[in-house]
Scaffold this motif. Structure first.
Motif, PDB file in Angstrom:
ATOM      1  N   MET A   1       0.844  -1.191   0.000  1.00 45.75           N
ATOM      2  CA  MET A   1       0.000   0.000   0.000  1.00 45.75           C
ATOM      3  C   MET A   1       0.877   1.238   0.000  1.00 45.75           C
ATOM      4  N   SER A   2       0.645   2.153  -0.889  1.00 49.49           N
ATOM      5  CA  SER A   2       1.372   3.410  -0.906  1.00 49.49           C
ATOM      6  C   SER A   2       0.861   4.301   0.205  1.00 49.49           C
ATOM      7  N   PRO A   3       1.722   4.774   1.107  1.00 50.48           N
ATOM      8  CA  PRO A   3       1.246   5.508   2.265  1.00 50.48           C
ATOM      9  C   PRO A   3       0.417   6.730   1.928  1.00 50.48           C
ATOM     10  N   HIS A   4       0.782   7.427   0.866  1.00 48.68           N
ATOM     11  CA  HIS A   4       0.076   8.663   0.540  1.00 48.68           C
ATOM     12  C   HIS A   4      -0.548   8.591  -0.841  1.00 48.68           C
ATOM     13  N   ALA A   5      -0.983   7.397  -1.224  1.00 47.52           N
ATOM     14  CA  ALA A   5      -1.536   7.204  -2.560  1.00 47.52           C
ATOM     15  C   ALA A   5      -2.745   8.097  -2.793  1.00 47.52           C
ATOM     16  N   GLY A   6      -2.734   8.777  -3.933  1.00 43.74           N
ATOM     17  CA  GLY A   6      -3.901   9.541  -4.353  1.00 43.74           C
ATOM     18  C   GLY A   6      -4.060  10.888  -3.695  1.00 43.74           C
ATOM     19  N   THR A   7      -3.068  11.366  -2.919  1.00 38.42           N
ATOM     20  CA  THR A   7      -3.246  12.631  -2.212  1.00 38.42           C
ATOM     21  C   THR A   7      -2.543  13.802  -2.880  1.00 38.42           C
ATOM     22  N   ALA A   8      -1.713  13.538  -3.854  1.00 32.96           N
ATOM     23  CA  ALA A   8      -0.944  14.611  -4.474  1.00 32.96           C
ATOM     24  C   ALA A   8      -1.862  15.643  -5.113  1.00 32.96           C
ATOM     25  N   GLY A   9      -1.644  16.902  -4.734  1.00 33.79           N
ATOM     26  CA  GLY A   9      -2.389  17.995  -5.348  1.00 33.79           C
ATOM     27  C   GLY A   9      -3.829  18.100  -4.904  1.00 33.79           C
ATOM     28  N   LEU A  10      -4.252  17.280  -3.949  1.00 32.61           N
ATOM     29  CA  LEU A  10      -5.654  17.263  -3.546  1.00 32.61           C
ATOM     30  C   LEU A  10      -5.960  18.419  -2.607  1.00 32.61           C
ATOM     31  N   THR A  11      -7.079  19.107  -2.849  1.00 31.97           N
ATOM     32  CA  THR A  11      -7.572  20.113  -1.924  1.00 31.97           C
ATOM     33  C   THR A  11      -8.795  19.537  -1.238  1.00 31.97           C
ATOM     34  N   PRO A  12      -8.665  19.004  -0.039  1.00 33.10           N
ATOM     35  CA  PRO A  12      -9.782  18.281   0.563  1.00 33.10           C
ATOM     36  C   PRO A  12     -10.872  19.214   1.049  1.00 33.10           C
ATOM     37  N   HIS A  13     -12.096  18.812   0.821  1.00 36.30           N
ATOM     38  CA  HIS A  13     -13.235  19.501   1.421  1.00 36.30           C
ATOM     39  C   HIS A  13     -13.403  19.001   2.850  1.00 36.30           C
ATOM     40  N   THR A  14     -13.238  17.704   3.035  1.00 31.36           N
ATOM     41  CA  THR A  14     -13.380  17.080   4.344  1.00 31.36           C
ATOM     42  C   THR A  14     -12.152  16.238   4.637  1.00 31.36           C
ATOM     43  N   LEU A  15     -11.623  16.391   5.854  1.00 28.42           N
ATOM     44  CA  LEU A  15     -10.456  15.637   6.298  1.00 28.42           C
ATOM     45  C   LEU A  15     -10.868  14.835   7.525  1.00 28.42           C
ATOM     46  N   ALA A  16     -10.741  13.515   7.448  1.00 28.78           N
ATOM     47  CA  ALA A  16     -11.168  12.639   8.548  1.00 28.78           C
ATOM     48  C   ALA A  16      -9.953  11.955   9.159  1.00 28.78           C
ATOM     49  N   PHE A  17      -9.939  11.861  10.496  1.00 27.37           N
ATOM     50  CA  PHE A  17      -8.856  11.204  11.216  1.00 27.37           C
ATOM     51  C   PHE A  17      -9.409  10.004  11.983  1.00 27.37           C
ATOM     52  N   VAL A  18      -8.809   8.834  11.763  1.00 27.66           N
ATOM     53  CA  VAL A  18      -9.250   7.633  12.465  1.00 27.66           C
ATOM     54  C   VAL A  18      -8.040   6.890  13.012  1.00 27.66           C
ATOM     55  N   GLU A  19      -8.261   6.198  14.136  1.00 26.56           N
ATOM     56  CA  GLU A  19      -7.209   5.406  14.759  1.00 26.56           C
ATOM     57  C   GLU A  19      -7.646   3.973  15.028  1.00 26.56           C
ATOM     58  N   SER A  20      -8.874   3.642  14.671  1.00 24.67           N
ATOM     59  CA  SER A  20      -9.366   2.280  14.886  1.00 24.67           C
ATOM     60  C   SER A  20     -10.297   1.888  13.745  1.00 24.67           C
ATOM     61  N   PRO A  21     -10.493   0.568  13.538  1.00 16.57           N
ATOM     62  CA  PRO A  21     -11.395   0.110  12.476  1.00 16.57           C
ATOM     63  C   PRO A  21     -12.833   0.591  12.655  1.00 16.57           C
ATOM     64  N   VAL A  22     -13.318   0.627  13.905  1.00 13.96           N
ATOM     65  CA  VAL A  22     -14.693   1.072  14.149  1.00 13.96           C
ATOM     66  C   VAL A  22     -14.858   2.544  13.793  1.00 13.96           C
ATOM     67  N   GLN A  23     -13.863   3.354  14.108  1.00 15.01           N
ATOM     68  CA  GLN A  23     -13.928   4.763  13.725  1.00 15.01           C
ATOM     69  C   GLN A  23     -14.000   4.905  12.207  1.00 15.01           C
ATOM     70  N   LEU A  24     -13.196   4.115  11.501  1.00 15.36           N
ATOM     71  CA  LEU A  24     -13.208   4.195  10.038  1.00 15.36           C
ATOM     72  C   LEU A  24     -14.563   3.757   9.491  1.00 15.36           C
ATOM     73  N   LEU A  25     -15.122   2.695  10.058  1.00 19.32           N
ATOM     74  CA  LEU A  25     -16.455   2.241   9.645  1.00 19.32           C
ATOM     75  C   LEU A  25     -17.470   3.363   9.813  1.00 19.32           C
ATOM     76  N   ASN A  26     -17.419   4.069  10.929  1.00 15.75           N
ATOM     77  CA  ASN A  26     -18.404   5.106  11.180  1.00 15.75           C
ATOM     78  C   ASN A  26     -18.184   6.348  10.332  1.00 15.75           C
ATOM     79  N   VAL A  27     -16.955   6.586   9.890  1.00 16.30           N
ATOM     80  CA  VAL A  27     -16.733   7.644   8.899  1.00 16.30           C
ATOM     81  C   VAL A  27     -17.409   7.266   7.573  1.00 16.30           C
ATOM     82  N   LEU A  28     -17.301   5.999   7.182  1.00 16.67           N
ATOM     83  CA  LEU A  28     -17.968   5.536   5.959  1.00 16.67           C
ATOM     84  C   LEU A  28     -19.485   5.663   6.090  1.00 16.67           C
ATOM     85  N   GLU A  29     -20.014   5.340   7.269  1.00 19.74           N
ATOM     86  CA  GLU A  29     -21.452   5.500   7.490  1.00 19.74           C
ATOM     87  C   GLU A  29     -21.859   6.972   7.394  1.00 19.74           C
TER      88      GLU A  29
END
Length: 362
Positions: A1-29
């Motif tokens: 996995m490329s650590p920063h894949a797909g982020t070059a030049g991106l201007t994010p509207h929303t930036l999400a921070f997660v540290e656990s699988p459940v947090q990531l799941l709830n960001v997707l929800e």
């Protein structure tokens, strides 16, 4: 996995921070619920930053969840945030530009020192807290009452040296998480929230993305038991916990034990030997595992997040979720004075579950 894949030049509207699988799941929800709204700017996008922990099981689940996020069209940035003494400085330095350009910050754990530090950098006026399990209940209560942010199992203890050093950052983060004329705060949760802090928007998480993406599951005749990390967090005595699991499994005919990602290898080995249960280490959050199936007709759990989330993820199926109370005698002498009341509250506020009294040790 490329650590920063797909982020070059991106201007994010929303930036999400997660540290656990459940947090990531709830960001997707959360993202699934927000997607149809007209006010979402086309192409604004979601950049999901994984502040990776070090334990292998959590990392494995996070990598699987990151793949699901990419499948949904989101950009994933993987940060080895704890990969050595210099890692935090490198991570924060690498994220500063994105933080200052983001319009909205989504976070899974407002108690995290990492997240609190990042909050002091961002100028975003739209903050969203997604579920990090039952800790969300405590966060909302502390925000409403104006208390300092302290995890429930540590509440009542004396602050350590690191707590005192970090206190100014924690206080600044708490101020930023307080709504104002310049800042909106939303809490996206499946947890029961009894007191809504003034100015905070509460949005219900019904696990619509999970149900739309997985299942319905194949249901087996037996029972499955869900593990907890209450021993690892110092709340429940190890021997008492193992005795309770053995009694619960024998009483209800459970054959599988779904381990919590933080449970120790030694404890799980002893549990397998003494109870005969098949130990399953899930590669995804249990809500997705249960929705994919196969899953037991009865799911047994101690007070934890899943007694609130599984009934939502499994709505429309014949699966029954049963929760077993924690006997006060199981608590360690180092458990927070708040522990018993909090755990009872987790059980008592759960909807659509069958409540079991605390089991008597075999």
């Amino acid at each position: 996995m490329s650590p920063h894949a797909g982020t070059a030049g991106l201007t994010p509207h929303t930036l999400a921070f997660v540290e656990s699988p459940v947090q990531l799941l709830n960001v997707l929800e959360w993202a699934h619920l927000r997607a149809p709204r007209a006010e979402e700017a086309p192409g604004g996008g979601l950049t999901l930053v994984v502040l990776s922990p070090t334990d292998p099981m959590t990392r494995g689940q996070l990598r699987r969840m990151a793949d699901l996020a990419r499948d949904e069209g989101h950009t994933v940035r993987w940060e080895e945030a704890r990969g050595g003494p210099l890692a935090p400085f490198q991570t924060i330095g690498g994220l500063t530009r994105l933080l200052r350009r983001a319009d909205r910050i989504v976070m899974g754990d407002p108690f995290s020192r990492y997240v609190q530090l990042l909050l002091t950098i961002t100028k975003a006026r739209d903050l969203v807290v997604v579920d990090d399990g039952t800790a969300t209940m405590e966060f909302v209560a502390q925000l409403a009452s104006g208390e300092r942010l302290v995890r429930w199992h540590r509440k009542g203890g004396r602050p350590g040296p690191r707590d005192l050093i970090f206190a100014p950052v924690s206080s600044a983060a708490r101020r930023r998480l307080t709504p104002s004329t310049r800042r909106k705060v939303e809490i996206f949760s499946s947890m029961p929230i009894e007191t809504t802090p003034e100015g905070v928007t509460i949005t219900a998480n019904a696990f619509a993305w999970t149900r739309a993406t997985f299942g319905p599951p194949r249901i087996t005749k037996g029972a499955d038991l869900v593990g907890t990390s209450l021993v690892e967090t110092g709340v429940v005595d190890n021997d008492r916990y193992l005795e309770a699991v053995a009694t619960l499994a024998k009483t209800h005919g459970a054959t599988r034990y779904f381990a919590h990602r933080r449970e120790s290898t030694e404890k799980l080995h002893r549990l397998a030997v003494e109870t005969g249960l098949e130990i399953v280490r899930p590669d995804l959050p249990l809500e997705l595992i249960a929705r994919r199936g196969p899953i037991g007709r009865t799911i047994l759990s101690f007070p934890s997040t899943v007694v609130h989330t599984l009934p939502l993820a499994l709505v429309g199926t014949e699966v029954r979720v049963a929760v077993c109370d924690i006997d006060p005698a199981w608590l360690t002498e180092n458990a927070s004075p708040r522990a018993q009341g909090f755990l009872s509250g987790v059980t008592g506020t759960a909807r659509d579950v069958h409540r079991l009294s605390a089991v008597t040790a075999a």
